[in-house]
Design an enzyme around this catalytic site. Structure first.
Site, short mmCIF file in Angstrom:
data_model
loop_
_atom_site.label_atom_id
_atom_site.label_comp_id
_atom_site.label_asym_id
_atom_site.label_seq_id
_atom_site.Cartn_x
_atom_site.Cartn_y
_atom_site.Cartn_z
N GLY A 69 0.81 -1.21 0.00
CA GLY A 69 0.00 0.00 0.00
C GLY A 69 0.85 1.27 0.00
O GLY A 69 0.37 2.35 0.36
N THR A 70 2.07 1.14 -0.45
CA THR A 70 3.00 2.28 -0.49
C THR A 70 2.42 3.46 -1.29
O THR A 70 2.46 4.61 -0.84
CB THR A 70 4.33 1.85 -1.17
N TRP A 72 -0.61 4.20 -2.06
CA TRP A 72 -1.76 4.78 -1.36
C TRP A 72 -1.28 5.68 -0.22
O TRP A 72 -1.73 6.82 -0.08
CB TRP A 72 -2.64 3.64 -0.83
N HIS A 128 11.93 1.68 1.41
CA HIS A 128 11.55 0.28 1.61
C HIS A 128 12.58 -0.41 2.51
O HIS A 128 12.49 -1.60 2.74
CB HIS A 128 11.56 -0.47 0.27
N ARG A 150 0.65 -4.95 5.45
CA ARG A 150 -0.51 -5.60 4.84
C ARG A 150 -0.42 -7.08 5.14
O ARG A 150 0.69 -7.60 5.34
CB ARG A 150 -0.45 -5.35 3.33
N SER A 158 -0.18 -9.67 -4.64
CA SER A 158 0.06 -8.38 -5.29
C SER A 158 1.45 -8.37 -5.93
O SER A 158 1.64 -7.93 -7.07
CB SER A 158 -0.07 -7.26 -4.24
N ARG A 278 -3.92 -1.86 -9.09
CA ARG A 278 -4.55 -3.07 -9.60
C ARG A 278 -5.96 -3.17 -9.02
O ARG A 278 -6.82 -2.40 -9.36
CB ARG A 278 -3.66 -4.31 -9.28
N GLY A 280 -6.71 -3.71 -5.37
CA GLY A 280 -6.82 -3.09 -4.06
C GLY A 280 -7.87 -3.72 -3.16
O GLY A 280 -8.59 -3.02 -2.46
#
Ligand code: A3P
Length: 312
Positions: A69-70, A72, A128, A150, A158, A278, A280
């Site tokens: 979810g980076t 986002w 990261h 996540r 993902s 994609r 989500g």
């Protein structure tokens, strides 16, 4: 700005050639540094970041392991930090442009487009990298860290889609069973997932004023509540519920996916902007993993995450 100075490499460190090596997905060489796996070209930038970055007290560092979810989080944080500006920054460039992933942009030997060099305070950057290798100045200053995690199964699915689209665009996908093994063993770019999440989790428990630990799933179920939490944590509370709702709407997946700036082009190396968006969904793994694969991941989660009450 202190990071506009030419970065110098720390010669005491081993060069990537001397580090343990592995092949990822038959597509890419990776090497192990400080307990995590990286493409060799990222090791020097990571070392340089660690040894030269001077954090400022009002910096905000976003952190995540990939596919959690980076994008986002970058979009939401941008809106929160730019609350009072008239223009919508998200329509101008992809979130990865505005919030560079520091080791693969600023300190990279092949610097990517980024305006961090002349960013005026407060700076918003992302990494990261695992917590253990963050620069001392990040750990010791008042700079805030927001981490997004996540559940491992959706993260893996993902990632599987993402790497398939990059490494095997017109081929059969990489066998999922092998991808599960790779994921559980942690042998992929920025792996292992489990240790990455646990390190940040433990630090957030020790220093809740310093590190905010978010979960993708909670952002999905209560976006407004979580966005208010981030804004308060960053010292930028919303004036009204409507403002928080507006940020949630502006950052929703469908909207971002359909913005012109995200429909084409590439911010980082050969990663097309479209590949960051994609489905989500929470639980998409159920459409892919066999019971045996699920079992394998559960076993690893049971050992590595369960003791911390995470994602079980
Ligand atoms: P899926 O592949 O499950 O759809 P990262 O940004 O760390 O690379 O993570 C990518 C994942 O976040 C992808 O998950 C992607 O669809 C999802 N994502 C991207 N933008 C999002 C948004 N605005 N809201 C919710 N999920 C988003």
């Amino acid at each position: 700005s202190c990071i506009s100075q030419a970065p110098t490499c720390n010669n005491v460190e081993k060069s990537p050639n001397e580090l343990p090596k592995a092949r990822f997905w038959e597509a890419m060489d990776i090497c192990q540094w400080e307990g995590f796996w990286f493409e060799p070209g990222l090791v020097k930038p990571a070392i340089t970041f660690r040894s030269t970055f001077q954090a400022r007290d009002d910096d905000v560092l976003l952190a995540s392991t990939p596919k959690t979810g980076t994008t986002w989080l970058k979009a939401l944080s941008l809106c929160i930090m730019h609350q009072n500006q008239e223009h919508d920054i998200l329509t101008m460039e992809n979130p990865h442009f505005h919030v560079p992933t520091i080791e693969s942009t600023i300190y990279s030997t092949k610097p990517q487009k980024s305006d961090l060099y002349d960013a005026s305070a407060p700076r918003l950057v992302h990494t990261h990298l695992p917590h253990a290798v963050l620069p001392d100045s990040v750990k010791n200053s008042a700079c805030k860290i927001v981490y997004i995690a996540r559940n491992p199964k959706d993260t893996l699915i993902s990632m599987w889609h993402f790497f398939n689209s990059i490494f095997r665009p017109n081929q059969e996908p990489f066998p999922l069973e092998k991808a599960v093994d790779c994921f559980c063993a942690g042998v992929y770019q920025y792996g292992p997932f489990f240790e990455h999440v646990v390190e940040y989790w433990q630090e957030s428990q020790k220093r809740p004023e310093k590190i905010l630990f978010l979960k993708y799933e909670e952002l999905k179920t209560d976006p407004k509540g979580q966005v208010c939490k981030i804004a308060e944590f960053l010292g930028r509370p919303f004036g009204s519920e409507e403002e928080a709702e507006d940020v949630v709407q502006r950052c929703c997946l469908e909207r971002l996916k359909n913005l012109e700036v995200n429909k084409s082009g590439s911010i980082l190396f050969n990663v097309p902007n479209t590949s960051y968006f994609r489905k989500g969904e929470v639980g998409d793994w159920k459409n892919y993993l066999t019971p045996e694969m699920e079992d394998k991941i559960n076993q690893t989660s049971r050992i590595k995450l369960h003791p911390f009450g995470l994602f079980f």
